[in-house]
Design a protein around this motif. Structure first.
Motif, PDB file in Angstrom:
ATOM      1  N   LEU A 183     -31.595 -54.976  34.326  1.00 18.37           N
ATOM      2  CA  LEU A 183     -32.882 -54.822  33.648  1.00 18.37           C
ATOM      3  C   LEU A 183     -33.658 -53.597  34.129  1.00 18.37           C
ATOM      4  CD1 LEU A 183     -34.049 -58.550  33.586  1.00 18.37           C
ATOM      5  CD2 LEU A 183     -33.267 -57.174  31.633  1.00 18.37           C
ATOM      6  N   GLY A 184     -33.149 -52.929  35.168  1.00 20.30           N
ATOM      7  CA  GLY A 184     -33.792 -51.690  35.586  1.00 20.30           C
ATOM      8  C   GLY A 184     -34.223 -51.614  37.028  1.00 20.30           C
ATOM      9  N   LEU A 185     -34.138 -52.707  37.793  1.00 11.65           N
ATOM     10  CA  LEU A 185     -34.546 -52.666  39.192  1.00 11.65           C
ATOM     11  C   LEU A 185     -33.662 -51.684  39.958  1.00 11.65           C
ATOM     12  CD1 LEU A 185     -36.430 -53.987  41.346  1.00 11.65           C
ATOM     13  CD2 LEU A 185     -34.526 -55.513  41.875  1.00 11.65           C
ATOM     14  N   ARG A 186     -34.296 -50.811  40.756  1.00 13.08           N
ATOM     15  CA  ARG A 186     -33.542 -49.780  41.448  1.00 13.08           C
ATOM     16  C   ARG A 186     -33.765 -49.740  42.959  1.00 13.08           C
ATOM     17  NH1 ARG A 186     -30.996 -50.398  37.888  1.00 13.08           N
ATOM     18  NH2 ARG A 186     -30.002 -48.955  36.418  1.00 13.08           N
ATOM     19  N   ALA A 187     -34.549 -50.645  43.519  1.00 13.01           N
ATOM     20  CA  ALA A 187     -34.756 -50.663  44.968  1.00 13.01           C
ATOM     21  C   ALA A 187     -35.153 -52.067  45.400  1.00 13.01           C
ATOM     22  CB  ALA A 187     -35.829 -49.663  45.382  1.00 13.01           C
ATOM     23  N   LEU A 188     -34.674 -52.475  46.592  1.00 13.23           N
ATOM     24  CA  LEU A 188     -34.951 -53.801  47.132  1.00 13.23           C
ATOM     25  C   LEU A 188     -35.316 -53.659  48.603  1.00 13.23           C
ATOM     26  CD1 LEU A 188     -34.626 -56.763  45.907  1.00 13.23           C
ATOM     27  CD2 LEU A 188     -32.593 -56.910  47.365  1.00 13.23           C
ATOM     28  N   THR A 189     -36.402 -54.355  49.005  1.00 13.68           N
ATOM     29  CA  THR A 189     -36.864 -54.327  50.392  1.00 13.68           C
ATOM     30  C   THR A 189     -36.231 -55.477  51.166  1.00 13.68           C
ATOM     31  OG1 THR A 189     -38.975 -53.381  49.691  1.00 13.68           O
ATOM     32  CG2 THR A 189     -38.883 -54.338  51.889  1.00 13.68           C
ATOM     33  N   LEU A 190     -35.487 -55.154  52.235  1.00  8.87           N
ATOM     34  CA  LEU A 190     -34.752 -56.172  52.994  1.00  8.87           C
ATOM     35  C   LEU A 190     -35.581 -56.685  54.160  1.00  8.87           C
ATOM     36  CD1 LEU A 190     -31.114 -54.759  53.138  1.00  8.87           C
ATOM     37  CD2 LEU A 190     -32.268 -56.051  51.339  1.00  8.87           C
ATOM     38  N   SER A 191     -36.489 -57.563  53.881  1.00 10.74           N
ATOM     39  CA  SER A 191     -37.268 -58.221  54.937  1.00 10.74           C
ATOM     40  C   SER A 191     -37.817 -59.530  54.382  1.00 10.74           C
ATOM     41  CB  SER A 191     -38.414 -57.328  55.423  1.00 10.74           C
ATOM     42  OG  SER A 191     -39.309 -57.035  54.363  1.00 10.74           O
ATOM     43  N   GLY A 192     -38.178 -60.416  55.299  1.00 10.45           N
ATOM     44  CA  GLY A 192     -38.795 -61.670  54.876  1.00 10.45           C
ATOM     45  C   GLY A 192     -37.842 -62.690  54.305  1.00 10.45           C
ATOM     46  N   THR A 193     -36.563 -62.600  54.653  1.00 10.39           N
ATOM     47  CA  THR A 193     -35.608 -63.597  54.179  1.00 10.39           C
ATOM     48  C   THR A 193     -34.874 -64.212  55.365  1.00 10.39           C
ATOM     49  OG1 THR A 193     -33.732 -62.076  53.995  1.00 10.39           O
ATOM     50  CG2 THR A 193     -35.217 -62.206  52.107  1.00 10.39           C
ATOM     51  N   SER A 194     -34.162 -65.303  55.107  1.00 11.84           N
ATOM     52  CA  SER A 194     -33.415 -65.961  56.176  1.00 11.84           C
ATOM     53  C   SER A 194     -32.195 -65.143  56.593  1.00 11.84           C
ATOM     54  CB  SER A 194     -32.958 -67.347  55.701  1.00 11.84           C
ATOM     55  OG  SER A 194     -32.126 -67.229  54.552  1.00 11.84           O
ATOM     56  N   TRP A 195     -31.727 -64.255  55.727  1.00 13.86           N
ATOM     57  CA  TRP A 195     -30.521 -63.485  56.033  1.00 13.86           C
ATOM     58  C   TRP A 195     -30.820 -62.055  56.504  1.00 13.86           C
ATOM     59  CZ3 TRP A 195     -30.819 -59.533  52.566  1.00 13.86           C
ATOM     60  CH2 TRP A 195     -31.420 -59.777  51.345  1.00 13.86           C
ATOM     61  N   ALA A 196     -32.099 -61.702  56.620  1.00 13.70           N
ATOM     62  CA  ALA A 196     -32.508 -60.400  57.180  1.00 13.70           C
ATOM     63  C   ALA A 196     -33.745 -60.662  58.026  1.00 13.70           C
ATOM     64  CB  ALA A 196     -32.801 -59.395  56.080  1.00 13.70           C
ATOM     65  N   SER A 197     -33.537 -61.119  59.254  1.00 18.69           N
ATOM     66  CA  SER A 197     -34.625 -61.597  60.091  1.00 18.69           C
ATOM     67  C   SER A 197     -34.703 -60.792  61.385  1.00 18.69           C
ATOM     68  CB  SER A 197     -34.418 -63.076  60.406  1.00 18.69           C
ATOM     69  OG  SER A 197     -33.232 -63.243  61.181  1.00 18.69           O
ATOM     70  N   ASP A 198     -35.484 -61.296  62.329  1.00 17.66           N
ATOM     71  CA  ASP A 198     -35.581 -60.631  63.637  1.00 17.66           C
ATOM     72  C   ASP A 198     -34.233 -60.608  64.360  1.00 17.66           C
ATOM     73  OD1 ASP A 198     -38.239 -60.241  63.194  1.00 17.66           O
ATOM     74  OD2 ASP A 198     -38.919 -61.912  64.437  1.00 17.66           O
ATOM     75  N   ASP A 199     -33.355 -61.520  63.999  1.00 25.32           N
ATOM     76  CA  ASP A 199     -32.039 -61.573  64.629  1.00 25.32           C
ATOM     77  C   ASP A 199     -31.034 -60.632  63.976  1.00 25.32           C
ATOM     78  OD1 ASP A 199     -32.919 -63.544  66.399  1.00 25.32           O
ATOM     79  OD2 ASP A 199     -32.486 -65.135  64.958  1.00 25.32           O
ATOM     80  N   GLY A 200     -31.436 -59.976  62.891  1.00 25.57           N
ATOM     81  CA  GLY A 200     -30.534 -59.072  62.182  1.00 25.57           C
ATOM     82  C   GLY A 200     -29.997 -59.678  60.906  1.00 25.57           C
ATOM     83  N   LEU A 201     -28.944 -59.073  60.370  1.00 22.55           N
ATOM     84  CA  LEU A 201     -28.329 -59.557  59.138  1.00 22.55           C
ATOM     85  C   LEU A 201     -27.320 -60.662  59.425  1.00 22.55           C
ATOM     86  CD1 LEU A 201     -27.461 -56.281  57.161  1.00 22.55           C
ATOM     87  CD2 LEU A 201     -29.373 -57.830  56.748  1.00 22.55           C
ATOM     88  N   THR A 202     -27.334 -61.698  58.586  1.00 25.34           N
ATOM     89  CA  THR A 202     -26.256 -62.681  58.619  1.00 25.34           C
ATOM     90  C   THR A 202     -25.060 -62.099  57.842  1.00 25.34           C
ATOM     91  OG1 THR A 202     -26.928 -63.744  56.556  1.00 25.34           O
ATOM     92  CG2 THR A 202     -27.973 -64.525  58.601  1.00 25.34           C
ATOM     93  N   ARG A 203     -23.976 -62.834  57.800  1.00 24.02           N
ATOM     94  CA  ARG A 203     -22.818 -62.366  57.024  1.00 24.02           C
ATOM     95  C   ARG A 203     -23.182 -62.230  55.551  1.00 24.02           C
ATOM     96  NH1 ARG A 203     -17.367 -65.480  58.399  1.00 24.02           N
ATOM     97  NH2 ARG A 203     -16.652 -63.828  56.991  1.00 24.02           N
ATOM     98  N   PHE A 204     -23.988 -63.162  55.054  1.00 20.69           N
ATOM     99  CA  PHE A 204     -24.434 -63.048  53.664  1.00 20.69           C
ATOM    100  C   PHE A 204     -25.322 -61.816  53.498  1.00 20.69           C
ATOM    101  CE2 PHE A 204     -27.676 -63.934  50.376  1.00 20.69           C
ATOM    102  CZ  PHE A 204     -26.843 -64.004  49.268  1.00 20.69           C
ATOM    103  N   GLY A 205     -26.182 -61.530  54.473  1.00 27.59           N
ATOM    104  CA  GLY A 205     -27.028 -60.343  54.404  1.00 27.59           C
ATOM    105  C   GLY A 205     -26.207 -59.069  54.326  1.00 27.59           C
ATOM    106  N   GLU A 206     -25.120 -59.014  55.086  1.00 29.10           N
ATOM    107  CA  GLU A 206     -24.234 -57.851  55.009  1.00 29.10           C
ATOM    108  C   GLU A 206     -23.619 -57.732  53.624  1.00 29.10           C
ATOM    109  OE1 GLU A 206     -21.381 -58.062  58.132  1.00 29.10           O
ATOM    110  OE2 GLU A 206     -22.890 -57.928  59.746  1.00 29.10           O
ATOM    111  N   GLU A 207     -23.296 -58.878  53.037  1.00 31.52           N
ATOM    112  CA  GLU A 207     -22.722 -58.848  51.691  1.00 31.52           C
ATOM    113  C   GLU A 207     -23.759 -58.393  50.665  1.00 31.52           C
ATOM    114  OE1 GLU A 207     -19.161 -59.480  49.397  1.00 31.52           O
ATOM    115  OE2 GLU A 207     -19.694 -59.053  51.472  1.00 31.52           O
ATOM    116  N   VAL A 208     -25.032 -58.734  50.883  1.00 33.90           N
ATOM    117  CA  VAL A 208     -26.099 -58.233  50.002  1.00 33.90           C
ATOM    118  C   VAL A 208     -26.139 -56.708  50.046  1.00 33.90           C
ATOM    119  CG1 VAL A 208     -28.595 -58.134  49.618  1.00 33.90           C
ATOM    120  CG2 VAL A 208     -27.508 -60.323  50.166  1.00 33.90           C
ATOM    121  N   VAL A 209     -26.056 -56.134  51.237  1.00 34.92           N
ATOM    122  CA  VAL A 209     -26.082 -54.676  51.373  1.00 34.92           C
ATOM    123  C   VAL A 209     -24.889 -54.052  50.668  1.00 34.92           C
ATOM    124  CG1 VAL A 209     -25.972 -52.756  53.018  1.00 34.92           C
ATOM    125  CG2 VAL A 209     -27.400 -54.754  53.519  1.00 34.92           C
TER     126      VAL A 209
END
Length: 378
Positions: A183-209
């Protein structure tokens, strides 16, 4: 970068070359030459500077307009019962007359996402952005690529890119992320989720990237933890961005970037877009310039850009109250020794480079892998 390099390295015109040829008087025999002047040489001609005068800011911005990394205009317009962007609108900071006056050539319009209905609110914001752009075809053009932004500039339009949206907009679904991209989205902010936290990226977070790399979505690290930022830089094959971050060493706002991240960003070809925000940079225009100088010093001139953060509710520095203030910022940087080539990268070239590199990465990634079906870990 090719279009930028062509402009900055253009050969002299035929008339320019011809004007450097010796005149008839210069070719005349020496015994007919005019006598050399006698007397003291005027002091102001000794060691005269050869550096060309700075290009007037409006002329520079006409060639290399500002690609503004963050604007909250859609959410503000959504709350107004009536508005007129074409003639000027006092309720916003980025109407069309001021966008043109400030030399803006592209903007990222950030969708507002409601926590209780992330996907629905994101869809409504994308729909609103599309409708706003379609109502002003002589001034705005929706862009999905670097080629679209360059084409809009060539036709005197301001390119509008949708994003960045917070990662919650996709509701932890890669299928939803792909739909938003379509639909046109061209940028995503990686913060404020369970998979991109103070502890870093989870395996799912890496897959998002990786999926963002495959789609061609800009990865925004604004507000990300140090652990998340470090892992994203290791995983992402495309340049990463900070869409609204100043230098933490100069202002301890929690979303400003520490020196270590700025240095790593430069090494990886990323981009830090410095905001015109009193909270993030300081109350005066020179404070914004200080942050820009700091980022350039640590990350390099190819890794710094501008982010207005207009219509976001942020207070703005004196002299940068709205988008019409960019020429004043250019003048301030010129007094600090910034060359036309460096300013052209700051305003336009660096954003174009990151957009193009992200697109090239996406084309290569699609040959290696199909759409990911990963889901968050329990």
């Amino acid at each position: 970068m090719a279009d930028l390099q062509d402009e900055l390295s253009a050969p002299a015109e035929a008339g320019d070359l011809e004007s450097t040829r010796p005149t008839a008087e210069e070719d005349a025999p020496s015994d007919h030459a005019r006598p050399a002047p006698t007397g003291p040489v005027p002091a102001d001609t000794v060691n005269a500077p050869t550096t060309p005068a700075p290009t007037p800011p409006h002329a520079l911005l006409a060639r290399h307009p500002v690609a503004d990394g963050y604007c909250g205009l859609p959410q503000v317009l959504r709350t107004l019962p009536w508005y007129d962007l074409e003639l000027g609108e006092s309720a916003v900071e980025a109407d069309l007359p001021r966008l043109h006056a400030g030399g803006t050539g592209a903007q990222l319009w950030a969708p507002h996402v409601a926590p209780d209905a992330p996907i629905t609110s994101t869809l409504e914001q994308i729909d609103l952005i599309t409708n706003i752009v379609s109502r002003h075809p002589e001034d705005l053009r929706l862009a999905r690529s670097a080629s679209d932004t360059a084409d809009a500039r060539a036709h005197g339009r301001i390119a509008v890119l949708i994003g960045p949206a917070p990662a919650s907009a996709a509701a932890d679904s890669l299928g939803a992320l792909r739909s938003l991209h379509a639909l046109g989205l061209r940028a995503l902010t990686l913060s404020g989720t369970s998979w991109a936290s103070d502890d870093g990226l989870t395996r799912f977070g890496e897959e998002v990237v990786r999926e963002m790399n495959r789609l061609g979505l800009l990865v925004d690290l604004t507000g990300a933890s140090a652990a998340t930022a470090a892992r994203v830089l290791a995983v992402s094959k495309a340049p990463v961005t900070l869409t609204r971050s100043g230098a933490h060493a100069l202002n301890h706002h929690p979303e400003n970037a520490p020196d270590e991240l700025l240095g790593a960003l430069g090494e990886h070809g990323g981009l830090c877009l410095v905001p015109c925000s009193a909270d993030r940079t300081g109350p005066a225009l020179r404070d914004v310039a200080d942050h820009i100088d700091h980022v350039r010093r640590l990350a390099g001139p190819e890794s710094v850009g501008l982010s207005g953060t207009y219509d976001t509710g942020d207070a703005h520095p004196e002299g940068l109250a709205d988008v019409a203030g960019y020429p004043s910022l250019i003048v301030e940087l010129q007094t600090r020794g910034w060359t036309d080539a460096e300013l052209a990268l700051l305003t336009w070239g660096n954003v174009q480079r990151v957009l193009r590199s992200t697109e090239f990465t996406a084309r290569a990634a699609r040959h290696r892998r199909g759409p990911s079906t990963a889901t968050p870990e329990p």
